[in-house]
Design a protein around this motif. Structure first.
Motif, PDB file in Angstrom:
ATOM      1  N   ARG A 232       0.841  -1.216   0.000  1.00 17.81           N
ATOM      2  CA  ARG A 232       0.000   0.000   0.000  1.00 17.81           C
ATOM      3  C   ARG A 232       0.867   1.254   0.000  1.00 17.81           C
ATOM      4  O   ARG A 232       0.568   2.230  -0.694  1.00 17.81           O
ATOM      5  CB  ARG A 232      -0.937  -0.006   1.205  1.00 17.81           C
ATOM      6  CG  ARG A 232      -2.116  -0.959   1.084  1.00 17.81           C
ATOM      7  CD  ARG A 232      -3.175  -0.648   2.119  1.00 17.81           C
ATOM      8  NE  ARG A 232      -2.675  -0.843   3.479  1.00 17.81           N
ATOM      9  CZ  ARG A 232      -2.747  -1.984   4.142  1.00 17.81           C
ATOM     10  NH1 ARG A 232      -3.296  -3.049   3.559  1.00 17.81           N
ATOM     11  NH2 ARG A 232      -2.291  -2.082   5.371  1.00 17.81           N
ATOM     12  N   ARG A 233       1.936   1.245   0.796  1.00 21.10           N
ATOM     13  CA  ARG A 233       2.815   2.424   0.841  1.00 21.10           C
ATOM     14  C   ARG A 233       3.493   2.652  -0.502  1.00 21.10           C
ATOM     15  O   ARG A 233       3.626   3.793  -0.956  1.00 21.10           O
ATOM     16  CB  ARG A 233       3.868   2.239   1.935  1.00 21.10           C
ATOM     17  CG  ARG A 233       3.302   2.291   3.344  1.00 21.10           C
ATOM     18  CD  ARG A 233       4.422   2.298   4.381  1.00 21.10           C
ATOM     19  NE  ARG A 233       3.881   2.237   5.726  1.00 21.10           N
ATOM     20  CZ  ARG A 233       3.738   1.109   6.426  1.00 21.10           C
ATOM     21  NH1 ARG A 233       4.102  -0.041   5.865  1.00 21.10           N
ATOM     22  NH2 ARG A 233       3.261   1.122   7.637  1.00 21.10           N
ATOM     23  N   ALA A 234       3.925   1.562  -1.145  1.00 20.09           N
ATOM     24  CA  ALA A 234       4.559   1.690  -2.460  1.00 20.09           C
ATOM     25  C   ALA A 234       3.584   2.256  -3.477  1.00 20.09           C
ATOM     26  O   ALA A 234       3.940   3.106  -4.311  1.00 20.09           O
ATOM     27  CB  ALA A 234       5.081   0.330  -2.922  1.00 20.09           C
ATOM     28  N   GLU A 235       2.317   1.804  -3.415  1.00 20.61           N
ATOM     29  CA  GLU A 235       1.299   2.304  -4.340  1.00 20.61           C
ATOM     30  C   GLU A 235       1.024   3.780  -4.099  1.00 20.61           C
ATOM     31  O   GLU A 235       0.868   4.564  -5.038  1.00 20.61           O
ATOM     32  CB  GLU A 235       0.014   1.489  -4.170  1.00 20.61           C
ATOM     33  CG  GLU A 235      -1.088   1.874  -5.138  1.00 20.61           C
ATOM     34  CD  GLU A 235      -2.343   1.034  -4.958  1.00 20.61           C
ATOM     35  OE1 GLU A 235      -3.357   1.345  -5.610  1.00 20.61           O
ATOM     36  OE2 GLU A 235      -2.313   0.081  -4.156  1.00 20.61           O
ATOM     37  N   THR A 236       0.981   4.177  -2.816  1.00 21.08           N
ATOM     38  CA  THR A 236       0.754   5.583  -2.474  1.00 21.08           C
ATOM     39  C   THR A 236       1.891   6.460  -2.978  1.00 21.08           C
ATOM     40  O   THR A 236       1.671   7.531  -3.543  1.00 21.08           O
ATOM     41  CB  THR A 236       0.616   5.735  -0.948  1.00 21.08           C
ATOM     42  OG1 THR A 236      -0.536   5.011  -0.505  1.00 21.08           O
ATOM     43  CG2 THR A 236       0.444   7.207  -0.556  1.00 21.08           C
ATOM     44  N   LEU A 237       3.131   5.994  -2.788  1.00 19.34           N
ATOM     45  CA  LEU A 237       4.281   6.765  -3.267  1.00 19.34           C
ATOM     46  C   LEU A 237       4.260   6.902  -4.788  1.00 19.34           C
ATOM     47  O   LEU A 237       4.610   7.955  -5.325  1.00 19.34           O
ATOM     48  CB  LEU A 237       5.580   6.079  -2.823  1.00 19.34           C
ATOM     49  CG  LEU A 237       5.931   6.192  -1.348  1.00 19.34           C
ATOM     50  CD1 LEU A 237       7.132   5.317  -1.024  1.00 19.34           C
ATOM     51  CD2 LEU A 237       6.201   7.636  -0.960  1.00 19.34           C
TER      52      LEU A 237
END
Length: 308
Positions: A232-237
């Motif tokens: 999720r964090r990678a997608e947000t970034l």
């Protein structure tokens, strides 16, 4: 690419190209320009394009930009404030007004990262452009996440819905109040803590407890959640305009993505470590982990310096 096939940039420069700067560039080798692949519109490099024409060239080296045409101007502004002949303050203010008109849901901070203005200046431009700027009830932040302007009211609506329907699911609560499922979950947990009269447990305490209850073999109990959290964090970034609209930001995203598979590979190779090599491998792993921790700590301090 042939010069004749290129479409002139939708430039953020109010005064157009500078003949003096073109003359300077024409004295040396022409560096690649940035071109939107689908439309062949120049995104960054109109001075270099004119310098190539001045040299009598028929072609010019290019780098391609993929993505929707609606974001070409954003990329053009971001590129022109970071290198080459800098945009003037008037150029950046005018660009801010255009971005507000085409992307009213972008937050002040997200636009400030693109135009290199302060968030306060972007906010002032937004307030003075109310007739030109379409009104939006959401803001897309620097992290790429969409947030409603009336977030507090929506949380209160979720609380009221749960008070009336204590057996409602998170999806029903989220749909009723117009919030995300995760926000509905946070509201419900906070309501339960309020009812029990107990303060929330600090995140650090939860992490210590999770480490203490980890089994001796296989993946930790919360490992699947951790992997989903990283995804999720990678997608947000990847959605963050300040990263995907800059060359350095895209390089950072590629670097982080290249590191992601290492964890799973390491787990698969763990069984292949001979007992007499285990200590040396563990020392190396701890050394790498320490470097990552220093990297994270430096970023945390940078955030603290900005927010103080």
């Amino acid at each position: 690419m042939a010069l004749s096939s290129l479409v002139a940039a939708d430039s953020p420069r109010l005064g157009g190209t500078s003949p003096d700067h073109v003359e300077v560039l024409a004295q040396g080798d022409i560096q690649p320009i940035l071109v939107h692949r689908d439309t062949r519109r120049v995104v960054d490099g109109m001075h270099r394009l004119q310098a190539a024409r001045l040299q009598g060239e028929e072609t010019i080296p290019v780098r391609y930009l993929d993505g929707p045409a609606s974001e070409v101007f954003l990329h053009s502004v971001a590129a022109n404030v970071s290198h080459g002949l800098p945009l003037t303050l008037a150029d950046r203010r005018a660009a801010t007004r255009r971005i507000l008109a085409s992307h009213p849901d972008l937050s002040d901070r997200a636009i400030a990262r693109i135009t290199r203005l302060s968030p306060k200046t972007v906010g002032a431009v937004r307030r003075t452009s109310t007739e030109e700027v379409p009104q939006s009830k959401v803001r897309v932040g620097e992290d790429g996440r969409t947030r409603p302007l009336d977030a507090a009211q929506r949380r209160e609506a979720a609380r009221a819905f749960l008070a009336e329907h204590p057996g409602a699911t998170l999806h029903e609560t989220a749909a009723s109040a117009g919030v995300s499922v995760s926000t509905a979950c946070e509201v419900r947990q906070r309501m339960r803590r309020d009812e029990e009269g107990s303060p929330p447990r600090p995140a650090a305490a939860r992490e210590v407890r999770d480490r203490d209850t980890t089994g001796g073999g296989g993946n930790p109990p919360g490992d699947g959640c951790a992997e989903r959290g990283r995804a999720r964090r990678a997608e947000t970034l990847a959605k963050d305009p300040s990263l995907r609209l800059t060359e350095s930001g895209r390089a950072l995203l590629r670097w982080l993505n290249e590191r992601a598979p290492d964890l799973e590979v390491g787990r698969r190779l763990m069984a292949a470590v001979p007992p007499h090599c285990a200590v040396a491998v563990a020392d190396l792993a701890n050394s790498y982990a320490l470097e990552w921790q220093r990297f994270a700590t430096a970023l945390d301090r940078a955030v603290d310096d900005v927010t103080e």
